[in-house]
Design a protein around this motif. Structure first.
Motif, PDB file in Angstrom:
ATOM      1  N   ARG A  86      13.282   0.022  -3.719  1.00 45.26           N
ATOM      2  CA  ARG A  86      11.977  -0.179  -3.087  1.00 45.26           C
ATOM      3  C   ARG A  86      12.107  -1.313  -2.070  1.00 45.26           C
ATOM      4  NH1 ARG A  86       6.968  -0.401  -6.909  1.00 45.26           N
ATOM      5  NH2 ARG A  86       5.988   0.424  -5.012  1.00 45.26           N
ATOM      6  N   LEU A  87      11.800  -1.011  -0.835  1.00 45.58           N
ATOM      7  CA  LEU A  87      12.039  -1.930   0.262  1.00 45.58           C
ATOM      8  C   LEU A  87      11.156  -3.166   0.144  1.00 45.58           C
ATOM      9  CD1 LEU A  87      13.716  -2.119   2.906  1.00 45.58           C
ATOM     10  CD2 LEU A  87      11.686  -1.269   4.103  1.00 45.58           C
ATOM     11  N   LEU A 112      12.507   2.764   9.288  1.00 45.86           N
ATOM     12  CA  LEU A 112      12.561   3.237   7.905  1.00 45.86           C
ATOM     13  C   LEU A 112      11.206   3.065   7.222  1.00 45.86           C
ATOM     14  CD1 LEU A 112      14.135   4.261   5.424  1.00 45.86           C
ATOM     15  CD2 LEU A 112      14.761   1.884   4.961  1.00 45.86           C
ATOM     16  N   THR A 113      10.542   1.956   7.471  1.00 45.79           N
ATOM     17  CA  THR A 113       9.235   1.718   6.855  1.00 45.79           C
ATOM     18  C   THR A 113       8.227   2.763   7.304  1.00 45.79           C
ATOM     19  OG1 THR A 113       9.728  -0.652   6.911  1.00 45.79           O
ATOM     20  CG2 THR A 113       7.470  -0.031   6.456  1.00 45.79           C
ATOM     21  N   LEU A 114       8.243   3.104   8.570  1.00 47.70           N
ATOM     22  CA  LEU A 114       7.329   4.123   9.076  1.00 47.70           C
ATOM     23  C   LEU A 114       7.635   5.503   8.500  1.00 47.70           C
ATOM     24  CD1 LEU A 114       7.193   2.994  12.814  1.00 47.70           C
ATOM     25  CD2 LEU A 114       5.222   3.141  11.272  1.00 47.70           C
ATOM     26  N   GLY A 161       7.068   6.169   2.454  1.00 45.29           N
ATOM     27  CA  GLY A 161       5.696   5.990   1.979  1.00 45.29           C
ATOM     28  C   GLY A 161       5.628   4.913   0.929  1.00 45.29           C
ATOM     29  N   PRO A 162       4.463   4.745   0.290  1.00 43.32           N
ATOM     30  CA  PRO A 162       4.308   3.689  -0.708  1.00 43.32           C
ATOM     31  C   PRO A 162       5.338   3.743  -1.836  1.00 43.32           C
ATOM     32  CG  PRO A 162       2.182   4.616  -0.113  1.00 43.32           C
ATOM     33  CD  PRO A 162       3.218   5.476   0.546  1.00 43.32           C
ATOM     34  N   GLY A 163       5.846   4.941  -2.153  1.00 42.98           N
ATOM     35  CA  GLY A 163       6.806   5.040  -3.248  1.00 42.98           C
ATOM     36  C   GLY A 163       8.154   4.426  -2.954  1.00 42.98           C
ATOM     37  N   VAL A 164       8.460   4.173  -1.671  1.00 38.97           N
ATOM     38  CA  VAL A 164       9.746   3.596  -1.298  1.00 38.97           C
ATOM     39  C   VAL A 164       9.574   2.147  -0.853  1.00 38.97           C
ATOM     40  CG1 VAL A 164      11.826   3.960   0.122  1.00 38.97           C
ATOM     41  CG2 VAL A 164      10.474   5.909  -0.605  1.00 38.97           C
TER      42      VAL A 164
END
Length: 364
Positions: A201-202, A281-283, A286-289
């Motif tokens: 998770r980033l 990568l963030t774009l 989604g919330p799960g990552v």
């Protein structure tokens, strides 16, 4: 966003579109605007006031004079649209002499749904009253003065009457809207070294970028393939893929694949390339990552994300800024991802030429 009285802002109201960028000269309040958004998001997630505002005195408008009791503070708020219609949240915070919420108001469809007020300065509580209708039109109870009352309503309201259900729908709409925010501030100096594989998770600073790519390489192949295409558009030299190498000591490192040429470890990339890849990568995820509060009551397919990034263009060249903006507007078009950030004037010019981007000039 409403910054009624917050740091250098007075009576400021900003409508946020799918992609909204704030620009203006140094000191115009770009970063402060995002800080207010993140503060509301953290309060909506249940963080306490002192966790959100460790330096609350800096948020008080400079010219604000203390009252007879030596009290000074600030006011922020927001409107969240959704199935319950536009719902307005307004918050008054006392920063001195003691940090506390002294007033909160939740309104929707012309009705006050929740109101809190400080009745006894000697107690660590505010008096709250919320709309219930039925035999008892209003319910009253003490709320803690260091937590957002709107976030507490789902735990206090039974939902037995139409009025209670109206209050719950409005409160949940605001809380879900606020909790969808993820503040991303990629720090290239922390992104170069190999990292141990883990949950994937980033984090905010993206120092575990290689770990997350290790996860998305297998768990999200379509998005990972798209990231490779985006990397090729913003990184120097040919890029045929974004890979992950497992090292003998049990760590992983990310690499840019170069076709028939040797792969380039991400640690060798420039600061701008690393920030570009992290933001892309963030774009694309989604919330799960992302290391953020996932909303269990919302199905995964309906989870939304608002990416907050201060200095979106920091270290990036014009080509990279343009690619990121096109990526952001393309992804935002499906309604599940929004972007709010700050940029300098050069990037703002590129943004003004990009369909789907709203540029707010705080210096005008």
């Amino acid at each position: 966003m409403r910054l009624s009285a917050f740091a250098g802002h007075r009576s400021a109201v900003h409508a946020l579109g799918p992609v909204t960028l704030f620009t203006g000269p140094s000191g115009s309040g770009k970063s402060t605007t995002l800080r207010a958004y993140e503060a509301l998001a953290r309060l909506g997630a249940g963080d306490t006031l002192d966790e959100v505002f460790p330096d609350a005195a800096d948020c008080v408008p400079e010219r604000a004079r203390p009252d007879a009791q030596g009290r000074r503070g600030f006011r922020i708020g927001c409107t969240v649209d959704g199935p319950a219609g536009p719902v307005h949240l307004d918050l008054a915070v006392q920063a001195e002499p003691r940090l506390r919420i002294v007033g909160e108001r939740l309104t929707g469809r012309g009705r006050t749904l929740l109101a809190t007020a400080l009745r006894d300065p000697g107690r660590s509580a505010v008096q709250a009253e919320w709309h219930t209708a039925g035999a008892t039109p209003v319910t009253r109870a003490p709320f803690p003065d260091d937590l957002l009352g709107t976030a507490l309503l789902p735990l206090r309201v039974a939902g037995k009457t139409q009025g209670q259900r109206e209050v719950l729908a409005a409160a949940e709409q605001v809380v879900i809207g606020l909790r969808s925010a993820f503040a991303c501030d990629p720090r290239p100096e922390g992104m170069r070294a190999p990292v141990p594989p883990g949950e994937g998770r980033l984090r905010r600073g993206c120092d575990n970028l290689a770990e997350v790519l290790h996860r998305t390489h297998t768990a999200c192949p379509r998005r990972h393939h798209r990231l490779a295409a985006v990397a090729g558009a913003g990184c120097t030299g040919p890029v045929t893929g974004v890979g992950v190498q497992e090292l003998p000591e049990g760590t992983v490192r990310a690499v840019l694949e170069r076709g028939g040429r040797p792969a380039t470890p991400l640690g060798r990339l420039g600061d701008g390339e690393l920030r570009y890849l992290a933001l892309a990568l963030t774009l694309l995820t989604g919330p799960g990552v992302l290391e953020m509060d996932r909303i269990a009551e919302v199905p995964d397919a309906m989870q939304s994300l608002t990416l907050l990034t201060d200095g979106l263009d920091r270290g990036l060249d014009g080509r990279q800024v343009g690619e990121l903006l096109r990526l952001a507007t393309g992804i935002a078009a499906d309604g599940h991802v929004r972007l709010a950030g700050t940029v300098g004037e050069r990037a703002a010019e590129e943004a003004r030429r990009t369909p789907g981007v709203t540029v707010v000039d705080l210096g005008g």
